[in-house]
Enzyme design. Sequence first.
Site, short mmCIF file in Angstrom:
data_model
loop_
_atom_site.label_atom_id
_atom_site.label_comp_id
_atom_site.label_asym_id
_atom_site.label_seq_id
_atom_site.Cartn_x
_atom_site.Cartn_y
_atom_site.Cartn_z
N ASP A 206 -1.61 57.51 56.53
CA ASP A 206 -2.72 56.63 56.16
C ASP A 206 -3.82 57.41 55.45
OD1 ASP A 206 -1.42 54.57 57.44
OD2 ASP A 206 -2.53 54.83 59.31
N1 URA Z 1 0.91 56.39 62.42
C1 URA Z 1 -0.23 55.82 61.95
O1 URA Z 1 -0.77 54.92 62.56
N2 URA Z 1 -0.75 56.31 60.81
C2 URA Z 1 -0.22 57.34 60.12
O2 URA Z 1 -0.77 57.74 59.11
C3 URA Z 1 0.96 57.92 60.62
C4 URA Z 1 1.50 57.43 61.76
#
Ligand code: URA
Length: 271
Positions: free
Chosen positions: A115
Amino acid sequence: MPVTLAKTAERLDKVLAKLLDISRKQAGVLIKEGRIAVNEIPAHKAQDKVAPDDLIYLDDELIEAAGLSQCRRVLLFNKPAGCICADRDKRYPLVLNYLIDVPHREKLHCAGRLDLDTCGLIIITDDGALIHEITAPKKQIAKIYFVTTDVPLPPHAAAALARGVKHPAESERYRPALLYPLGERAALVQVTEGRYHEVKRLLETQGCIVTHLERLAIGALLLPTELTRGHFVQLTQDEISLLFAQPPALETVAAQFAVYLQTAIAKTSLS
Ligand code: URA
């Protein structure tokens, strides 16, 4: 971490021809004209051998490490928060923006997505098959994250995640995941699915909002803590194999990253 690529030495004119997309004869002319240097030493002979990690310059400009033209490239990048793992985007800076000096960076892609606000280990490569091996849910490659949360983790969180939880906004249950508490509001979490916002959603089922998320490992390949955010290293074949090896137990990961994690927890004032 070593950056040497596993390939044999090749003639300078041959490597130059490949790198610059010119004939070997044209490459020979550049060498004769004194415009080529290898590891900053002027080159004089077309038949000189260059090793994969030799640096080749044309008119004092680095073309690239000789080996990069011959091998697939597999980079371990320490992603900062605030950039995204896409090939293009109008709103946010890209992870690939950090590879400004890497030749042919348009051929590189992130293996999966972290993310915008997630940091840590991500693999960047021009090898599509490798991306599939790392990201396909069926392959069940383990990924380990360090998380901190807004409120204390409930005492039953590890047992609930180990059974496999269901998020109210989703129809499918999550595969069992591991949680190893590091403090009241900090933990290591290991997942194997790679679903959208997986770690955040898993923690939501436990009444917690993730306030910091950082990937520490894929398989048995760990984030080198000396690698600063926004930087990368090129992986050797042995290091690439670690992606597909069993990860160490979370207790071991916690011990290996002890100092790093303590500092991170202290920074977020989460003792
Ligand atoms: N899980 C999440 O919630 N976000 C990420 O970036 C990776 C794994």
